[in-house]
Design a protein around this motif. Structure first.
Motif, PDB file in Angstrom:
ATOM      1  N   SER A 222       0.812  -1.204   0.000  1.00  0.00           N
ATOM      2  CA  SER A 222       0.000   0.000   0.000  1.00  0.00           C
ATOM      3  C   SER A 222       0.852   1.262   0.000  1.00  0.00           C
ATOM      4  CB  SER A 222      -0.946  -0.008   1.200  1.00  0.00           C
ATOM      5  OG  SER A 222      -0.215   0.052   2.399  1.00  0.00           O
ATOM      6  N   MET A 223       2.170   1.124   0.113  1.00  0.00           N
ATOM      7  CA  MET A 223       3.046   2.300   0.067  1.00  0.00           C
ATOM      8  C   MET A 223       3.154   2.823  -1.357  1.00  0.00           C
ATOM      9  SD  MET A 223       6.343   1.544   2.404  1.00  0.00           S
ATOM     10  CE  MET A 223       6.286   1.671   4.167  1.00  0.00           C
ATOM     11  N   ASP A 224       3.130   4.146  -1.478  1.00  0.00           N
ATOM     12  CA  ASP A 224       3.405   4.723  -2.789  1.00  0.00           C
ATOM     13  C   ASP A 224       4.901   5.025  -2.878  1.00  0.00           C
ATOM     14  OD1 ASP A 224       3.838   7.157  -1.467  1.00  0.00           O
ATOM     15  OD2 ASP A 224       1.978   8.074  -2.180  1.00  0.00           O
ATOM     16  N   ASP A 225       5.342   5.585  -4.003  1.00  0.00           N
ATOM     17  CA  ASP A 225       6.775   5.843  -4.202  1.00  0.00           C
ATOM     18  C   ASP A 225       7.344   6.765  -3.124  1.00  0.00           C
ATOM     19  OD1 ASP A 225       6.850   4.217  -6.422  1.00  0.00           O
ATOM     20  OD2 ASP A 225       6.671   5.868  -7.860  1.00  0.00           O
ATOM     21  N   SER A 226       6.596   7.764  -2.725  1.00  0.00           N
ATOM     22  CA  SER A 226       7.051   8.696  -1.688  1.00  0.00           C
ATOM     23  C   SER A 226       7.256   7.975  -0.361  1.00  0.00           C
ATOM     24  CB  SER A 226       6.031   9.829  -1.539  1.00  0.00           C
ATOM     25  OG  SER A 226       6.375  10.657  -0.449  1.00  0.00           O
ATOM     26  N   ASP A 227       6.324   7.110   0.002  1.00  0.00           N
ATOM     27  CA  ASP A 227       6.446   6.344   1.243  1.00  0.00           C
ATOM     28  C   ASP A 227       7.654   5.412   1.197  1.00  0.00           C
ATOM     29  OD1 ASP A 227       4.109   7.483   2.368  1.00  0.00           O
ATOM     30  OD2 ASP A 227       2.862   5.996   1.344  1.00  0.00           O
ATOM     31  N   ARG A 228       7.876   4.769   0.057  1.00  0.00           N
ATOM     32  CA  ARG A 228       9.025   3.868  -0.081  1.00  0.00           C
ATOM     33  C   ARG A 228      10.343   4.637   0.047  1.00  0.00           C
ATOM     34  NH1 ARG A 228       5.342   1.049  -3.198  1.00  0.00           N
ATOM     35  NH2 ARG A 228       5.675   2.197  -5.118  1.00  0.00           N
ATOM     36  N   LEU A 229      10.409   5.829  -0.542  1.00  0.00           N
ATOM     37  CA  LEU A 229      11.625   6.643  -0.431  1.00  0.00           C
ATOM     38  C   LEU A 229      11.869   7.081   1.006  1.00  0.00           C
ATOM     39  CD1 LEU A 229      11.383   8.867  -3.635  1.00  0.00           C
ATOM     40  CD2 LEU A 229      13.120   7.152  -3.120  1.00  0.00           C
ATOM     41  N   LYS A 230      10.820   7.494   1.710  1.00  0.00           N
ATOM     42  CA  LYS A 230      10.964   7.894   3.112  1.00  0.00           C
ATOM     43  C   LYS A 230      11.390   6.719   3.975  1.00  0.00           C
ATOM     44  CE  LYS A 230       7.784  11.767   2.963  1.00  0.00           C
ATOM     45  NZ  LYS A 230       6.527  12.342   3.407  1.00  0.00           N
ATOM     46  N   THR A 231      10.855   5.543   3.682  1.00  0.00           N
ATOM     47  CA  THR A 231      11.237   4.346   4.423  1.00  0.00           C
ATOM     48  C   THR A 231      12.713   4.032   4.205  1.00  0.00           C
ATOM     49  OG1 THR A 231       9.005   3.438   4.315  1.00  0.00           O
ATOM     50  CG2 THR A 231      10.790   1.873   4.696  1.00  0.00           C
ATOM     51  N   ALA A 232      13.145   4.025   2.957  1.00  0.00           N
ATOM     52  CA  ALA A 232      14.550   3.727   2.643  1.00  0.00           C
ATOM     53  C   ALA A 232      15.476   4.748   3.298  1.00  0.00           C
ATOM     54  CB  ALA A 232      14.758   3.707   1.133  1.00  0.00           C
ATOM     55  N   HIS A 233      15.118   6.013   3.240  1.00  0.00           N
ATOM     56  CA  HIS A 233      15.927   7.068   3.847  1.00  0.00           C
ATOM     57  C   HIS A 233      16.030   6.852   5.364  1.00  0.00           C
ATOM     58  CE1 HIS A 233      17.815  10.832   4.616  1.00  0.00           C
ATOM     59  NE2 HIS A 233      16.753  11.380   5.163  1.00  0.00           N
ATOM     60  N   SER A 234      14.931   6.510   5.984  1.00  0.00           N
ATOM     61  CA  SER A 234      14.929   6.274   7.431  1.00  0.00           C
ATOM     62  C   SER A 234      15.829   5.095   7.798  1.00  0.00           C
ATOM     63  CB  SER A 234      13.509   5.995   7.929  1.00  0.00           C
ATOM     64  OG  SER A 234      12.687   7.116   7.735  1.00  0.00           O
ATOM     65  N   ILE A 235      15.723   4.013   7.047  1.00  0.00           N
ATOM     66  CA  ILE A 235      16.527   2.826   7.338  1.00  0.00           C
ATOM     67  C   ILE A 235      18.009   3.108   7.126  1.00  0.00           C
ATOM     68  CG2 ILE A 235      17.028   0.461   6.583  1.00  0.00           C
ATOM     69  CD1 ILE A 235      13.984   0.232   5.978  1.00  0.00           C
ATOM     70  N   GLU A 236      18.338   3.905   6.118  1.00  0.00           N
ATOM     71  CA  GLU A 236      19.737   4.170   5.789  1.00  0.00           C
ATOM     72  C   GLU A 236      20.384   5.220   6.676  1.00  0.00           C
ATOM     73  OE1 GLU A 236      20.127   5.100   1.642  1.00  0.00           O
ATOM     74  OE2 GLU A 236      19.032   3.303   1.045  1.00  0.00           O
ATOM     75  N   THR A 237      19.637   6.211   7.151  1.00  0.00           N
ATOM     76  CA  THR A 237      20.289   7.373   7.762  1.00  0.00           C
ATOM     77  C   THR A 237      19.925   7.660   9.215  1.00  0.00           C
ATOM     78  OG1 THR A 237      18.593   8.921   6.988  1.00  0.00           O
ATOM     79  CG2 THR A 237      20.460   8.509   5.513  1.00  0.00           C
ATOM     80  N   VAL A 238      18.831   7.130   9.710  1.00  0.00           N
ATOM     81  CA  VAL A 238      18.394   7.464  11.067  1.00  0.00           C
ATOM     82  C   VAL A 238      19.099   6.563  12.075  1.00  0.00           C
ATOM     83  CG1 VAL A 238      16.376   7.575  12.597  1.00  0.00           C
ATOM     84  CG2 VAL A 238      16.192   8.331  10.229  1.00  0.00           C
ATOM     85  N   ARG A 239      19.463   7.137  13.226  1.00  0.00           N
ATOM     86  CA  ARG A 239      20.146   6.369  14.264  1.00  0.00           C
ATOM     87  C   ARG A 239      19.274   5.220  14.759  1.00  0.00           C
ATOM     88  NH1 ARG A 239      20.591  11.188  17.231  1.00  0.00           N
ATOM     89  NH2 ARG A 239      19.707  10.014  18.966  1.00  0.00           N
ATOM     90  N   THR A 240      19.917   4.154  15.177  1.00  0.00           N
ATOM     91  CA  THR A 240      19.230   2.989  15.735  1.00  0.00           C
ATOM     92  C   THR A 240      18.342   3.422  16.902  1.00  0.00           C
ATOM     93  OG1 THR A 240      20.991   1.515  15.049  1.00  0.00           O
ATOM     94  CG2 THR A 240      19.584   0.741  16.840  1.00  0.00           C
ATOM     95  N   GLY A 241      17.101   2.949  16.880  1.00  0.00           N
ATOM     96  CA  GLY A 241      16.156   3.222  17.951  1.00  0.00           C
ATOM     97  C   GLY A 241      15.374   4.509  17.820  1.00  0.00           C
TER      98      GLY A 241
END
Length: 70
Positions: A1-20
């Protein structure tokens, strides 16, 4: 159900946000809401991998996803 914008935000979060640290947003077009939390970073021979959780509220129902991205 994710659109392209949601997928990009998810990938960015997984790649750049600190653990936890959670990343949250609500898609203004679909009304779906997401919380992505990187839960662990694992060093492998091929490079880092991250475990994560996603709590998604889709059509008013909570869906939980657990995964690993390398």
């Amino acid at each position: 159900s994710m659109d392209d914008s949601d997928r990009l935000k998810t990938a960015h979060s997984i790649e750049t946000v600190r653990t936890g640290v959670p990343s949250r947003w609500k898609n203004p077009y679909s009304g779906n809401a997401y919380t992505v939390v990187p839960t662990k970073t694992i060093e492998t021979a091929a490079g880092p991998c991250r475990e994560y959780t996603i709590d998604a509220v889709v059509a008013g129902k909570l869906e939980q996803v657990y995964g690993t991205a390398c």
